[in-house]
Design an enzyme around this catalytic site. Sequence first.
Site, mmCIF file in Angstrom:
data_model
loop_
_atom_site.group_PDB
_atom_site.id
_atom_site.type_symbol
_atom_site.label_atom_id
_atom_site.label_comp_id
_atom_site.label_asym_id
_atom_site.label_seq_id
_atom_site.Cartn_x
_atom_site.Cartn_y
_atom_site.Cartn_z
ATOM 1 N N ASP A 1 7.380 7.687 -26.726
ATOM 2 C CA ASP A 1 6.219 7.979 -25.884
ATOM 3 C C ASP A 1 6.354 7.379 -24.491
ATOM 4 O O ASP A 1 5.537 7.674 -23.616
ATOM 5 C CB ASP A 1 4.939 7.414 -26.521
ATOM 6 N N CYS B 1 0.835 -1.192 0.000
ATOM 7 C CA CYS B 1 0.000 0.000 0.000
ATOM 8 C C CYS B 1 0.874 1.247 0.000
ATOM 9 O O CYS B 1 2.103 1.181 0.132
ATOM 10 C CB CYS B 1 -0.939 0.005 1.199
ATOM 11 N N ASP C 1 -0.383 10.558 -29.309
ATOM 12 C CA ASP C 1 0.658 10.469 -30.330
ATOM 13 C C ASP C 1 -0.053 10.259 -31.663
ATOM 14 O O ASP C 1 -1.238 9.880 -31.692
ATOM 15 C CB ASP C 1 1.582 9.291 -30.001
#
Length: 727
Positions: free
Chosen positions: A630, A43, A446
């Site tokens: 990207d 967590c 993109d």
Amino acid sequence: MDGSLERGGLAACPACVALPAMGEITGATAEKELMLSLPEIHCAACISGVERVLAAQPGVASARVNLTLKRARVEADSTVEASALVEALTAAGFVAHELDPGLLTSTEADRAGRDLLMRLAVAGFAMMNVMLLSVAVWSGAEGATRDLFHWISAAIAFPAVGFAARPFFASAAQVLRVGRLNMDVPISLAILLALGTSLYETIHSGAHAYFDAALSLTFFLLAGRYLDFRTRSVARSAAQELAALEVPRAVRLVAGREETVGVAELAVGDLVLVRPGGRMPVDGVIVSGRSELDRALLTGETNPVAAVPGQGVSAGEINLTGPLTVRVTAAGRDTSLHRMADLVAVAESAKTRYTSLADRAAGLYAPGVHILALLAGAGWFVATLDVRVALNIAAAVLIITCPCALGLAVPAVVTAASGRLFRKGLLIKEGTALERLAEVTHVVFDKTGTLTMGTPEPMNLADVPGDAKRAALSLAMGSAHPLAVALTAALRNEGVLPLPVEDMKEMPGLGSEARAGGRRVRLGRAEWVGAREGAETATWLLVGDEPPVAFLFADRLRPGASEVVAGLKAAGCEVELLSGDTPGAVARFAETLGIDSYRASVLPAEKAARIEALQAEGAKVLMVGDGLNDTAALAAAHASISPATALDAARVASDIVLLGESVMPVADAVVTARRAVRRIRENFRIASAYNLIAVPLAVAGLATPLVAALAMSASSITVSLNALRLR
């Protein structure tokens, strides 16, 4: 081939231009880097706890935790040893090991999943059997028969709970040893109190035992944990995928001789030979040779660029057609590819800091439940002086407030939403992706390979004379260039027959040449055939002294491209286009799709910087992309999507993978994510209403541990059914 493919002629390679920005972001100035495995973190509180402990150690410059990989990356000076960091983490209640990357495989995650599933199955099987015995007791069994059923239930429950609930017990014991609390502490107390009270009642021939309550509690909590595990287990590290692209060995030229050496042995100034089809092992400058380079990894554009002496190249690029001699400017950890991997790792670690709704809601849970149960038990003991009554009520309070519904609130909705999106062609990879996707205000696309198919198609064949088509087919058939392959397929589909040619040869970086009917025939770049380069992507045909003929190409739109832009705008999102293509091509493309905001000739670091700039202004950005250029932007964005056809590194950097050709499901994903978060909030309201009604009853002594377990189960089932409304 056409000069428009060069994207900037002899300018420095995109990765080299991007290096300063990457260096600023990664900014590693420490002398040494250590990796630690943290197998039991689960967590946001674990992340902050581990980083706090590591940052407090002498000599540690920085520490970042990647929750998906359960690893910590520590930058420190040369005096810091991994063993000291492991000891510090162990003292703070965390399990830590020095990481040996060579020993890490996906089988560890597979084992963890199988272990959870096995414990869940044991708890479910035992729960059903004890429930059957409990039915007999509820139906009126008394005396020796009732006691026998209680003892049989105890014989089933104790070993089953001991095995199935071990993750809760182990986690609670770890944090208690160092004086902390987490969600597993009240869970463990509730289970142990239910078992203890039931055993006490059984020993004293009591009318009620609550072994079924302990098993129900364990089963539903394990179900929530397993669902959460499944949403996380698909993800892999994009940084690992980028590192896999690095070439381990290179051919070094020494006094005219070739020798194969490890990349780590190369020094700045060395000469290396890169043969056709090989990947660049280093950053450098071309000394001799002509070829074409596939820079799709760095620019996202599928069209190759010319490689000529004096031009910069970057590690990871592919040499297509001719041998190149490259002088090394950076090798190993200093290359742009390695820095890009570092950039992605930093962004991935930052993303795991996102605190889910469940984590925020659970933050106040543990101390509140402990105090409430303690006060209830103490109050009833003072009022009745009966330990049995006080323990029963304390156990009922712990059970009835146990966070089963809270534990299922997010995983159940994520599982239902993931199933819905999967049927629409989207694969959710990261547990908090839906929550982040629901917050999206801006969507950045993109172009090539994302809103287009990344495959060029001839656009003007109808305007080209038949003889020119035949000559072009003859030359294109012998080339592996993407434009030549596309032209060959299109002409063959038209039934065009090749023109007989002789002395055919391919000129690296220029095109193909042959002789037909005594005349020279060329197919390739504009300047090579004496043509004037235009704005469109093209390859040119020259036959003898005739004027050059252009074959124009355009990339095919991905199905659903126009619809997804309209759908996102209808959902209230701002849409922006970032592309490494030329300004003219990007402007026309954006106008076609109705995208008002766009940027052209964008480098990898500029994409990531644009994402960060938008988010600094308060935007929540969804990045949709498919190339290595990207990858950093995908990892830095608030949420990210990539097509299944994307480069592996980009695909694994994203939160969601688009499985089909159509991009329309991207808009559906945003809408579904928003609905999912509404369901999550509804689940929290259901859990809160349940507690507001049930807790006073338990504190007042009106609910036995068994009734508490049934109420807890009912709330869990209600939450799950509400989640299924997404389907």
